[in-house]
Every structure is written in C-alpha cells, then in structure tokens.
Design an enzyme around this catalytic site. Sequence first.
Site, PDB file in Angstrom:
ATOM      1  CB  CYS A  93       3.942  -0.498   2.607  1.00 24.81           C
ATOM      2  SG  CYS A  93       2.381  -1.209   3.112  1.00 24.81           S
ATOM      3  CB  CYS A 114      -0.894   0.007   1.230  1.00 24.84           C
ATOM      4  SG  CYS A 114       0.014  -0.201   2.759  1.00 24.84           S
TER       5      CYS A 114
END
Lengths: 80, 320
Positions: free
Chosen positions: A14, A11
């Site tokens: 991250c 994502c």
Amino acid sequence: MKRIQVLGMGCAKCGKLYAAAECAAKELGIEYEMQKIADMSKIADMGVMMTPALAINGAVKFAGRIPSTEELKKIISGTK
Amino acid sequence: MFKPVQLLADWLTYAVFGLGQNTLAGGAVNFFVFDTIKIFILLAGIIFAVSVIRTFLPPSKIREIILKKSRFSGHLWAAGLGIITPFCTCSAIPLFLGFVQTGIPLGVTFSFLVASPMINEVALVMLFGMFGVKIALLYAVSGYIIAVISGLIIGKLDLEHLLEGFDLSKRIQNVAFGTDMPWAERFSFAREYTLDILKTVWPYVLIGIGIGAWIHGYVPENFLARWAGADKWYAVPLATLVGIPLYSNAAGVIPLVSALTEKGVALGTTLAFMMAVTGLSLPEFLILRRVMKIKLLFIFFGIVGAGIMFTGFLFNYVMK
C-alpha cells in the site's frame, strides 16, 4: 482537483502504491489531493477485496496490484 | 520433458565445474543445477498461465458465482475458486468482509479462506517439480477436501455471534470491476505478477534446493526413518506444529522436505508438514483477529489442524 485515494490496511504494497500514485500525479502537474483509506469497513463498502487499490474521487479504478507510473498517469488523468 | 535441462546440468557439473561423475560433490551439484533450472522454468510458466486466468476471475466475479450457488455447492465452488485466487495476508480482511457482508454464509467463506492459501500455484509447482505429479495431486485433492469439510463444520456450528469489529447485519453492494480488459493488458498483468512472485521466492528456492542437494548427496539413505518413519505416532502432530510458523516459505521448505522424505520421513508426515506451512499461518491468525473473536480463530485453526493431521495419519497408514 483530483482526490487520489489509496485503499489498504497498511501493508508494504500500500505504501508503494501511495508513493507511485503521488509521483504520477506530480509528473502530470495536476492539482491533486492524496488520501489514505485504511478503515476496513470503508474498504469493503467500496467493493474492494484485494489491496492495495486505487480510487479517483471515490470511484475504484483497480485492486490488488501496483501498475507502472506510466499506467498510473493514464488512470489518474482519466484517459484510461 | 526436462531432458535438455538435464543435459545442460550434466555439462555444467562435469565439464565446466570439472567435478567427477561418481563423486558426492558431483552428484550434489548436478542435482542442484538441474532442480534449480527446472523449478524456475516451471514457476515462470505456471504462474504466468494462472495469472492470465485470474484476470477473468477477480474476487468480485468469484463472489458473484458463489452467491448464486446453494449452500452445499457453495462450499465446493468456494474451495475450488479459492485455489486460483492468490492469497495475501493483507487482503484477508477486505476479502472476508466482502464475502460475509454480501450474504455469503460464514462456513462457505471459510471454505474459501482455507483453500486459497493452502492450494497455491507456487506450492503446487514446487511439489510437482520435487515430488512428481502424483504427490502434487494428492496434496491438492486432500487440501480441497479439508477446505470443504472445515467450512461445512464451521457452517453447522452457527458461529456468527463470534464475529466482531464490524456490522454483520450491514449488507454491501456486490460491485464488480476489472473483468473486461484487452488481452495485451491481461498479459502485462500476468508478466508483472510472475516477476513479482519470482523476485520474492528466488532466494528461498535457491537455499531450499541447495540444502536439499546437500542432504541428497551427503546424508545416508533412511537416516531419518528411525525418528520420523511411518510407525512414529508423534511425527505427524510434530510436523504440523513446526509448519505453522514457516508461513509463506513454501518455496524454500518443499525442496528441503523432498530431500528429507528421501531419507526416510514418511509421506503422510511430509504432506501434513507442507499443509501446515501453507494452510495455518500465524500472520493470518493475527489479522483475522480484527474481525472475529479469539474463540472462533481457535475453532478455525483447530478444525483445519485436525484435518491436516488426519490426512497425515491416513497417508502414513495407507502407505505403510
């Protein structure tokens, strides 16, 4: 040599944590190796249920947030 | 409670912007200024408070609590704890595996997975701010019941064979970390989180309240009753369908819907729409595909969707 592991299934957050952790490690001037863990079974195995999470040498330090660079430095150097 | 905010909004509208008290523009601008300030105060306060509570209840702690419950009370607890857990689509999979692989039944896990996105603090604050405490509670209680019942049904259907992509028989340890931290850290976490949410939602809130204020000021009363009143059977299913792709925009959708309700959309239809926005999400559907067969996903969406529509019809019927 510290293995800095960023756990997350890809994502946006991250990526942010990965960059912030690498930046903190550079500022500390230590020897390190960055590692991305995106495999869902591996993430679950490590006990993480919220991403992004950060582990140092396999030990999870926090999950579900992106700390400041200062805090990351403390976590990576092990003073916290 | 918000009297000073109203005074500030009045002063800004009539004295600073120089708009007339009884003009359409004056009414719309006053509405916009008042609601915006009120909503941001509420959002900041409530999200901060909930975030502090969350530092005591990370998912690993929640898992521990649910694991100790019997199957039925497990559903009640899972839905309840789902309310205070923030839901992020990208964490859905680790959360799902973390529950199922420590031995939490599939149905109980679903109770949690339904409640967590549907009853979230941003939606509740927006509902409270735009509709008042009664509607916000109505929404929360209906959402909770839908979460518990959907989970119970999925549990009864024994659908474990529809899971895939991971080793279901494998058990993982319930590792807990991060519950003990000093208060200063809890507060700094809550501040970080609150700012993060505000940064994400503020444009939606402004646009939502802006369009809402325009509708409030310019669209005639009961304008929509002809198409979306309580006696129109198709309004609820249609509202549910339209809500599905609007995921994560609860902050912008609720002020809009509040204005539409004022113009004649029935309350049940409004509730169904908002539940579909928060509870049924396409991104979640797509990501959960990695751990379950498409059939299970449709069953899950079907049951939750049916629950949402039932709630909509029920309120339209009762309020008629």
